[in-house]
Design a protein around this motif. Structure first.
Motif, PDB file in Angstrom:
ATOM      1  N   ASP A 253      -3.351  10.667   5.360  1.00 29.30           N
ATOM      2  CA  ASP A 253      -2.126  11.381   5.009  1.00 29.30           C
ATOM      3  C   ASP A 253      -1.143  11.362   6.175  1.00 29.30           C
ATOM      4  OD1 ASP A 253      -4.029  12.975   6.303  1.00 29.30           O
ATOM      5  OD2 ASP A 253      -3.300  14.821   5.402  1.00 29.30           O
TER       6      ASP A 253
ATOM      7  N   ARG B 276     -20.585  14.680  -1.012  1.00 27.10           N
ATOM      8  CA  ARG B 276     -19.230  14.170  -0.789  1.00 27.10           C
ATOM      9  C   ARG B 276     -19.262  12.852  -0.022  1.00 27.10           C
ATOM     10  NH1 ARG B 276     -20.057  17.706  -3.231  1.00 27.10           N
ATOM     11  NH2 ARG B 276     -18.787  18.646  -4.734  1.00 27.10           N
TER      12      ARG B 276
ATOM     13  N   TRP C 264      -3.804   8.312   1.072  1.00 29.13           N
ATOM     14  CA  TRP C 264      -3.348   9.584   1.637  1.00 29.13           C
ATOM     15  C   TRP C 264      -3.977  10.754   0.894  1.00 29.13           C
ATOM     16  CZ3 TRP C 264      -1.100  13.498  -1.014  1.00 29.13           C
ATOM     17  CH2 TRP C 264      -0.544  13.193  -2.263  1.00 29.13           C
TER      18      TRP C 264
ATOM     19  N   LEU D 125     -14.759   3.859   0.226  1.00 33.72           N
ATOM     20  CA  LEU D 125     -13.721   3.889   1.260  1.00 33.72           C
ATOM     21  C   LEU D 125     -13.977   2.803   2.295  1.00 33.72           C
ATOM     22  CD1 LEU D 125     -11.279   5.158   2.716  1.00 33.72           C
ATOM     23  CD2 LEU D 125     -12.912   6.714   3.827  1.00 33.72           C
TER      24      LEU D 125
ATOM     25  N   TYR E 159      -7.712   5.827   8.575  1.00 34.55           N
ATOM     26  CA  TYR E 159      -8.218   6.037   7.221  1.00 34.55           C
ATOM     27  C   TYR E 159      -9.708   6.362   7.208  1.00 34.55           C
ATOM     28  CZ  TYR E 159      -3.704   4.782   5.398  1.00 34.55           C
ATOM     29  OH  TYR E 159      -2.375   4.788   5.114  1.00 34.55           O
TER      30      TYR E 159
ATOM     31  N   GLU F 263      -7.872  15.466   0.398  1.00 33.46           N
ATOM     32  CA  GLU F 263      -9.093  16.005  -0.210  1.00 33.46           C
ATOM     33  C   GLU F 263     -10.183  16.194   0.840  1.00 33.46           C
ATOM     34  OE1 GLU F 263     -11.980  14.984  -4.030  1.00 33.46           O
ATOM     35  OE2 GLU F 263     -10.370  13.610  -3.492  1.00 33.46           O
ATOM     36  N   GLU F 264     -10.306  15.260   1.763  1.00 30.92           N
ATOM     37  CA  GLU F 264     -11.313  15.372   2.818  1.00 30.92           C
ATOM     38  C   GLU F 264     -11.015  16.552   3.739  1.00 30.92           C
ATOM     39  OE1 GLU F 264     -14.226  13.699   3.081  1.00 30.92           O
ATOM     40  OE2 GLU F 264     -13.597  12.974   1.122  1.00 30.92           O
ATOM     41  N   HIS F 265      -9.767  16.800   4.027  1.00 30.44           N
ATOM     42  CA  HIS F 265      -9.408  17.972   4.843  1.00 30.44           C
ATOM     43  C   HIS F 265      -9.852  19.240   4.133  1.00 30.44           C
ATOM     44  CE1 HIS F 265      -5.922  15.586   6.877  1.00 30.44           C
ATOM     45  NE2 HIS F 265      -7.110  15.082   7.125  1.00 30.44           N
TER      46      HIS F 265
ATOM     47  N   SER G 129     -10.244  10.097   7.935  1.00 28.87           N
ATOM     48  CA  SER G 129      -9.513  10.996   7.031  1.00 28.87           C
ATOM     49  C   SER G 129      -8.152  11.408   7.567  1.00 28.87           C
ATOM     50  CB  SER G 129     -10.355  12.237   6.719  1.00 28.87           C
ATOM     51  OG  SER G 129     -11.546  11.864   6.079  1.00 28.87           O
TER      52      SER G 129
ATOM     53  N   LEU H 183      -6.805  10.930  -0.667  1.00 24.09           N
ATOM     54  CA  LEU H 183      -8.220  11.063  -0.313  1.00 24.09           C
ATOM     55  C   LEU H 183      -8.354  11.817   1.008  1.00 24.09           C
ATOM     56  CD1 LEU H 183     -11.166  10.400  -0.923  1.00 24.09           C
ATOM     57  CD2 LEU H 183     -10.826   8.235   0.269  1.00 24.09           C
ATOM     58  N   ALA H 184      -7.470  11.538   1.950  1.00 29.23           N
ATOM     59  CA  ALA H 184      -7.508  12.247   3.238  1.00 29.23           C
ATOM     60  C   ALA H 184      -7.230  13.735   3.050  1.00 29.23           C
ATOM     61  CB  ALA H 184      -6.507  11.632   4.203  1.00 29.23           C
TER      62      ALA H 184
END
Length: 154
Positions: free
Chosen positions: A101, A65, A117, A73, A95, A122-124, A98, A119-120
């Motif tokens: 959002d 990931r 937002w 990013l 950003y 998804e990272e969470h 993460s 992507l953040a």
């Protein structure tokens, strides 16, 4: 793992829906984000379930990931000040860590990196979900998913 071409195609349709929404061609294009998140969740959960007993479970998952997401990013964030777009160190840091959002919702008129937002979000998911998959039995995981779906619909 082999590519799942039908799911790749559906993910492509989801991205196209969002693209068309942003260019005012498809009012329901926001549904593409939902489709993309659902497919990503399915694919990630499948990978995690298949590898949950591997001793390299954590490293392999997060290294994939990080190496896929972090370089573009960071490049995007580095280009913002180079191109003179409005930003400050706090916004850029949000950003990087993460929190895009939260930034998007707390500053609805800040547009430079607003599209990050998702992507953040998804990272969470990547930060929390591997723990659930690794430590919960399949039945408990199914109950958790059902509960999350019910809560989301409220």
């Amino acid at each position: 793992m082999q590519r799942n071409l039908p799911l790749d195609g559906l993910r492509g349709v989801a991205v196209l829906m969002v693209f068309l929404l942003h260019h005012n061609y498809l009012n329901m294009g926001w549904m593409g984000v939902d489709v993309f998140f659902a497919l990503s969740g399915f694919l990630i959960t499948s990978i995690l379930r298949r590898t949950r007993e591997d001793e390299r479970y954590w490293g392999e998952f997060w290294i994939k990931r990080v190496t896929r997401i972090l370089p573009p990013l960071l490049l995007t964030i580095a280009l913002v000040p180079i191109f003179g777009l409005h930003s400050n160190a706090g916004q850029l840091a949000a950003y990087v860590f993460s929190l895009g959002d939260y930034m998007a919702y707390s500053r609805p008129h800040y547009e430079t990196l607003r599209s990050l937002w998702s992507l953040a979000v998804e990272e969470h998911f990547y930060m929390v979900w591997p723990f659930a998959v690794r430590f919960m039995r399949r039945t408990s995981l199914v109950y958790l998913i059902a509960a999350l779906l019910l809560l989301e619909s409220i």
